[in-house]
Structures are given as C-alpha cells and as structure tokens.
Motif scaffolding. Structure first.
Motif, PDB file in Angstrom:
ATOM      1  N   ILE A 167       5.202   8.695  -3.018  1.00  0.00           N
ATOM      2  CA  ILE A 167       4.800   8.572  -1.626  1.00  0.00           C
ATOM      3  C   ILE A 167       3.519   7.759  -1.581  1.00  0.00           C
ATOM      4  O   ILE A 167       2.688   7.843  -2.492  1.00  0.00           O
ATOM      5  CB  ILE A 167       4.615   9.970  -0.998  1.00  0.00           C
ATOM      6  CG1 ILE A 167       4.478   9.885   0.523  1.00  0.00           C
ATOM      7  CG2 ILE A 167       3.456  10.715  -1.619  1.00  0.00           C
ATOM      8  CD1 ILE A 167       4.583  11.246   1.208  1.00  0.00           C
ATOM      9  N   CYS A 168       3.344   6.959  -0.537  1.00  0.00           N
ATOM     10  CA  CYS A 168       2.196   6.048  -0.458  1.00  0.00           C
ATOM     11  C   CYS A 168       1.484   6.233   0.868  1.00  0.00           C
ATOM     12  O   CYS A 168       2.115   6.222   1.922  1.00  0.00           O
ATOM     13  CB  CYS A 168       2.656   4.599  -0.610  1.00  0.00           C
ATOM     14  SG  CYS A 168       1.335   3.396  -0.372  1.00  0.00           S
ATOM     15  N   ASN A 169       0.160   6.390   0.812  1.00  0.00           N
ATOM     16  CA  ASN A 169      -0.632   6.524   2.031  1.00  0.00           C
ATOM     17  C   ASN A 169      -1.768   5.516   2.021  1.00  0.00           C
ATOM     18  O   ASN A 169      -2.699   5.611   1.220  1.00  0.00           O
ATOM     19  CB  ASN A 169      -1.201   7.933   2.159  1.00  0.00           C
ATOM     20  CG  ASN A 169      -1.841   8.162   3.521  1.00  0.00           C
ATOM     21  OD1 ASN A 169      -1.918   7.250   4.352  1.00  0.00           O
ATOM     22  ND2 ASN A 169      -2.293   9.381   3.760  1.00  0.00           N
ATOM     23  N   ALA A 170      -1.665   4.520   2.900  1.00  0.00           N
ATOM     24  CA  ALA A 170      -2.753   3.577   3.151  1.00  0.00           C
ATOM     25  C   ALA A 170      -2.834   3.353   4.656  1.00  0.00           C
ATOM     26  O   ALA A 170      -3.047   2.238   5.123  1.00  0.00           O
ATOM     27  CB  ALA A 170      -2.516   2.263   2.405  1.00  0.00           C
ATOM     28  N   GLY A 171      -2.620   4.455   5.411  1.00  0.00           N
ATOM     29  CA  GLY A 171      -2.616   4.348   6.864  1.00  0.00           C
ATOM     30  C   GLY A 171      -1.549   3.373   7.327  1.00  0.00           C
ATOM     31  O   GLY A 171      -0.434   3.349   6.807  1.00  0.00           O
TER      32      GLY A 171
ATOM     33  N   PHE B 200      11.765 -18.097   9.887  1.00  0.00           N
ATOM     34  CA  PHE B 200      10.594 -17.578   9.192  1.00  0.00           C
ATOM     35  C   PHE B 200       9.755 -16.711  10.129  1.00  0.00           C
ATOM     36  O   PHE B 200       9.529 -17.069  11.292  1.00  0.00           O
ATOM     37  CB  PHE B 200       9.732 -18.731   8.655  1.00  0.00           C
ATOM     38  CG  PHE B 200      10.466 -19.653   7.733  1.00  0.00           C
ATOM     39  CD1 PHE B 200      10.904 -19.227   6.485  1.00  0.00           C
ATOM     40  CD2 PHE B 200      10.755 -20.960   8.124  1.00  0.00           C
ATOM     41  CE1 PHE B 200      11.605 -20.077   5.643  1.00  0.00           C
ATOM     42  CE2 PHE B 200      11.440 -21.819   7.292  1.00  0.00           C
ATOM     43  CZ  PHE B 200      11.873 -21.375   6.041  1.00  0.00           C
ATOM     44  N   VAL B 201       9.300 -15.571   9.594  1.00  0.00           N
ATOM     45  CA  VAL B 201       8.479 -14.636  10.361  1.00  0.00           C
ATOM     46  C   VAL B 201       7.181 -14.366   9.605  1.00  0.00           C
ATOM     47  O   VAL B 201       7.204 -14.100   8.401  1.00  0.00           O
ATOM     48  CB  VAL B 201       9.219 -13.307  10.597  1.00  0.00           C
ATOM     49  CG1 VAL B 201       8.322 -12.320  11.349  1.00  0.00           C
ATOM     50  CG2 VAL B 201      10.518 -13.530  11.361  1.00  0.00           C
ATOM     51  N   PHE B 202       6.078 -14.444  10.339  1.00  0.00           N
ATOM     52  CA  PHE B 202       4.787 -14.008   9.812  1.00  0.00           C
ATOM     53  C   PHE B 202       4.557 -12.582  10.292  1.00  0.00           C
ATOM     54  O   PHE B 202       4.742 -12.277  11.467  1.00  0.00           O
ATOM     55  CB  PHE B 202       3.665 -14.910  10.329  1.00  0.00           C
ATOM     56  CG  PHE B 202       2.274 -14.446   9.944  1.00  0.00           C
ATOM     57  CD1 PHE B 202       1.663 -14.923   8.798  1.00  0.00           C
ATOM     58  CD2 PHE B 202       1.588 -13.521  10.725  1.00  0.00           C
ATOM     59  CE1 PHE B 202       0.393 -14.495   8.438  1.00  0.00           C
ATOM     60  CE2 PHE B 202       0.321 -13.085  10.374  1.00  0.00           C
ATOM     61  CZ  PHE B 202      -0.285 -13.570   9.231  1.00  0.00           C
ATOM     62  N   GLN B 203       4.162 -11.711   9.371  1.00  0.00           N
ATOM     63  CA  GLN B 203       3.895 -10.333   9.747  1.00  0.00           C
ATOM     64  C   GLN B 203       2.629  -9.836   9.065  1.00  0.00           C
ATOM     65  O   GLN B 203       2.317 -10.211   7.933  1.00  0.00           O
ATOM     66  CB  GLN B 203       5.052  -9.411   9.363  1.00  0.00           C
ATOM     67  CG  GLN B 203       4.720  -7.979   9.743  1.00  0.00           C
ATOM     68  CD  GLN B 203       5.821  -7.001   9.498  1.00  0.00           C
ATOM     69  OE1 GLN B 203       7.002  -7.358   9.437  1.00  0.00           O
ATOM     70  NE2 GLN B 203       5.454  -5.739   9.367  1.00  0.00           N
ATOM     71  N   ASN B 204       1.902  -8.971   9.768  1.00  0.00           N
ATOM     72  CA  ASN B 204       0.733  -8.341   9.157  1.00  0.00           C
ATOM     73  C   ASN B 204       0.800  -6.829   9.330  1.00  0.00           C
ATOM     74  O   ASN B 204       1.550  -6.308  10.149  1.00  0.00           O
ATOM     75  CB  ASN B 204      -0.563  -8.846   9.803  1.00  0.00           C
ATOM     76  CG  ASN B 204      -0.859  -8.100  11.087  1.00  0.00           C
ATOM     77  OD1 ASN B 204      -0.054  -8.102  12.021  1.00  0.00           O
ATOM     78  ND2 ASN B 204      -1.997  -7.436  11.138  1.00  0.00           N
ATOM     79  N   THR B 205       0.005  -6.112   8.529  1.00  0.00           N
ATOM     80  CA  THR B 205      -0.246  -4.698   8.741  1.00  0.00           C
ATOM     81  C   THR B 205      -1.731  -4.453   8.518  1.00  0.00           C
ATOM     82  O   THR B 205      -2.415  -5.226   7.839  1.00  0.00           O
ATOM     83  CB  THR B 205       0.564  -3.790   7.795  1.00  0.00           C
ATOM     84  OG1 THR B 205       0.218  -4.087   6.439  1.00  0.00           O
ATOM     85  CG2 THR B 205       2.048  -3.983   7.993  1.00  0.00           C
ATOM     86  N   SER B 206      -2.210  -3.362   9.085  1.00  0.00           N
ATOM     87  CA  SER B 206      -3.618  -2.997   8.947  1.00  0.00           C
ATOM     88  C   SER B 206      -3.712  -1.492   8.867  1.00  0.00           C
ATOM     89  O   SER B 206      -2.973  -0.784   9.556  1.00  0.00           O
ATOM     90  CB  SER B 206      -4.424  -3.526  10.138  1.00  0.00           C
ATOM     91  OG  SER B 206      -5.782  -3.201  10.010  1.00  0.00           O
ATOM     92  N   GLY B 207      -4.608  -0.979   8.028  1.00  0.00           N
ATOM     93  CA  GLY B 207      -4.670   0.458   7.811  1.00  0.00           C
ATOM     94  C   GLY B 207      -5.903   1.120   8.382  1.00  0.00           C
ATOM     95  O   GLY B 207      -6.904   0.466   8.684  1.00  0.00           O
ATOM     96  N   GLY B 208      -5.837   2.442   8.509  1.00  0.00           N
ATOM     97  CA  GLY B 208      -6.966   3.221   9.000  1.00  0.00           C
ATOM     98  C   GLY B 208      -7.372   2.774  10.385  1.00  0.00           C
ATOM     99  O   GLY B 208      -6.541   2.570  11.263  1.00  0.00           O
TER     100      GLY B 208
END
Length: 394
Positions: A83-87, A371-379
């Motif tokens: 399991i992984c948690n980085a928000g 083509f798709v640009f995607q981002n994620t951000s945590g916390g």
C-alpha cells in the motif's frame, strides 16, 4: 524517443457521490473486476497489487496493507502486495512501484485500486484528520489552519499579484462543472452548471473562497491494470503508454511555500516529462490537471507557458478549457467537479486519462486525442509529479 516501459490496459470505476450504504469492499470488488475484465486478462494473471492508501480510514488501510485484496479477489497468481501513501500523489507512486516491479521482472501485470467512503466516517474524526493532514503540527495546526484557509491565502496572493478578479476565479469552477455535468461518474452528473454569479453568491468559507469554490467530500473508487509496454498491445487493442515523467518537491509546511516556488516547480517538472516523452506542449491534446482548488489551475496554466504571466484565468473565462474548447482541461472537472475522494481524485484522473486515450469517454470524448499531460500533487501541495501519456509509442 520516449523510454516507455509500462502501459495501462484496463480501467474500472464507480460513480462518486454520497453512498453510505455502499461498503468499501463492494467498491473494491466492482472496480477491480471491471479493470481486469476491461484489460482482457484473467484475474489470475495479476501478479501484484499496489493500492492507493485510503485517507482517514485506518481499519481499511490495515486490512489492505496486510494482503486482503488478493485474498478476497482470489488472485491466485499474485506474488506481491503493498500500500502506498503520498497523499494526492499516491497514485503516481503506485504507478512507479508497478513500473519497478514490471521492469525488474518481479511481476508482469499489476493491479492498482483505490477506495474511499467518507460518508461512513464520524464527522469529528474527519475534522481532526483533515485538520492535521498536510499541516505543520507546530506552526499551523495550533492556530486552526485548514485546507480552505491555506488555499484562501494562496488565492488572495495570486489575485493580488495577477489582478485576477473574483469573476475570473469563479470561471474556473464553471469550466470544471461543465465537464462534471457530462461525466456519469461525477456527483454533479446531469446537474445544472452554476453561473459565475451563483458561485460568487454562495456563502463565503475563507475569504476569497466561496462555498462553491471549495470541495465536497465524497465516496468513490477506481482501479487500473498496468503491464509492460511490450505485453500491452498483445492483450488489448487500446493500450495507454506512460511516455515521460518529471517531479519536484516543494515543502511539507504550506506557510514556507510561495507562488514563485510553485510555478518554477510546475514548469521544471513538466519540461522534464515532455522532454522524456520527446514531445512539446503543442503536441498535447488534453491537460488533465489535478490540483483540488481553483487557484492551482491558473498557476499551472502560466507555468506551462500556455498563457502570459498573470493571465492564467483568461482561458477559463473565454471557454477554451471547457468541453468543445481548444484546450481541454481537467476532463473530470478535478475535485471541484468530481467530489473529493481523498487521494482517489488522482486515481480517477489517471483512469480518465486512460479512458480518453482508449476512446471510451462518451460525451466527454476529446476527438483525436493522442497525448495527455497529467499531474498529481500530494498533501497540501507538497510536490508535483508530471506525466505524459500516449495511445502509441513514439
């Protein structure tokens, strides 16, 4: 030339909303079954399960951590589980872990699920969790700082520096809700899209954020099946390849972060992802941005060089980012349009990136998307992980 090693070959999702009668394990069964069936693989072909940690759900997280998913689903070929948690960045890191397992030969196919059922959590527990998660317990928490307050300060600073008006900020919400109204998996599906005036008339939560500029906690879940870029076209006609990635860490403590730091980080991580993919911003057909609150979107727009500095709200105000616009942006409507399922908003965004490139997005389908640009951000915005995905290897 991109260095793609993996591809998404199957996806599954349940509608987001307030469904206290829908148990977490029911969501896990449904989304994982959908994803495996969509991939064309047998469930026993799954050799690892890497799960996005459910936020504020300690018992469920413990059950998943100790291997209940492969046991409950009867995944007889499974050799590994974690399991992984980085928000909000958890899904990106689950994909990275899957990539490592596949690249090293430890697993050929990996299942990545997420589930959240906020409506079953006691209100005081939710308040206490979100009052601490992503907040510095010495310098922020004692003063009652919340996500809404942090983002309100960031929003006020951006409006001061850019000259953006309340109407322009509200236009971002309108764009998100237009996508959400077309999405069967959104809690706002088929709902009336609020006008700028209606958004600004909603109660003030944390100046300058109005109620309709903030998130609603919701229940939901999604899953993906990932395999090697080599195996992917042998199991499905619509593989979605990871072509590039870039990442940056800002600060864990929001009060130590400023707009310039974020814009530089957004710009540099995006540049690395595009460079690794062998593409330019002109090649991108969809910008699937996950930043939870409205202000992140004009900041990202400017950082990506898609508009002039200080003009990040203009494309939203002009309708360029809405369905049918020349710059499709956040095609699930981000957390504002989907409902906030904790770290699951990033999972839902990845699933929709795959859905768009697979040509399965229904009335939201961006025609001809390659083509798709995607981002994620945590916390509370500690980092940015930028990725580029394509329906073909280049």
């Amino acid at each position: 030339m991109s260095k793609s090693k993996i591809a998404i070959v199957g996806i599954g999702e349940v509608p987001t909303g307030i469904y206290p009668q829908r148990l977490p394990w029911e969501i896990i069964y449904e989304t994982c079954t959908q994803a495996v069936q969509d991939s064309g693989l047998d469930k026993n072909d799954i050799e690892a399960v890497v799960t996005v940690a459910p936020q504020a759900q300690a018992r469920l997280s413990a059950e998943i951590s100790f291997g209940k998913i492969p046991e409950e689903l009867g995944l007889k070929g499974c050799k590994d589980v974690c399991i992984c948690n980085a928000g909000g960045a958890s899904t990106s890191n689950c994909i990275r872990l899957a990539e490592h397992l596949i690249d090293t030969g430890a697993a050929r196919t990996v299942l990545i699920p997420h589930v959240t059922v906020h409506s079953c959590i006691q209100q005081d527990e939710l308040i206490e969790f979100f009052a601490q998660a992503g907040m510095d317990l010495q310098w922020e928490y004692p003063f009652g700082t919340t996500y809404n307050a942090i983002i309100a300060m960031l929003t006020r600073r951006y409006m001061h520096e850019s000259g953006a008006t309340p109407e322009e900020m509200a236009a971002i919400v309108v764009s998100m809700r237009k996508w959400a109204a077309l999405d069967p998996n959104s809690m706002f599906f088929n709902k009336k899209v609020p006008s700028i005036e209606e958004i600004l008339a909603s109660p003030m939560v944390a100046d300058p954020l109005h109620k309709r500029e903030c998130n609603m906690l919701a229940d939901g879940g999604a899953a993906m099946v990932v395999t090697s870029a080599e195996l992917a076209p042998k199991v499905t006609a619509t593989p979605v390849y990871k072509l590039g990635e870039g990442s940056v860490f800002f600060t864990a403590c929001p009060v130590l972060r400023d707009n310039d730091m974020m814009i530089r980080g957004f710009r540099d991580s995006a540049a690395k992802a595009l460079s690794e993919a062998g593409l330019t911003k002109e090649d991108i057909d969809i910008w699937n941005i996950y930043l939870a609150y409205p202000v992140g979107h004009p900041l990202m727009m400017e950082a990506l060089g898609l508009c002039e500095p200080g003009q990040g709200c203009k494309p939203f105000m002009e309708g360029s980012t809405s369905p049918g616009g020349k710059m499709p942006w956040s095609t699930i409507g981000d957390a504002i349009g989907r409902g906030h399922t904790g770290s699951g908003v990033s999972t839902a965004t990845y699933v929709d990136t795959a859905r768009q490139l697979m040509g399965k997005a229904g009335s939201r389908q961006v025609q001809g998307a390659r083509f798709v640009f995607q981002n994620t951000s945590g916390g509370s915005g500690m980092n940015n992980i930028a990725t580029v995905w394509g329906k073909e290897l280049i």
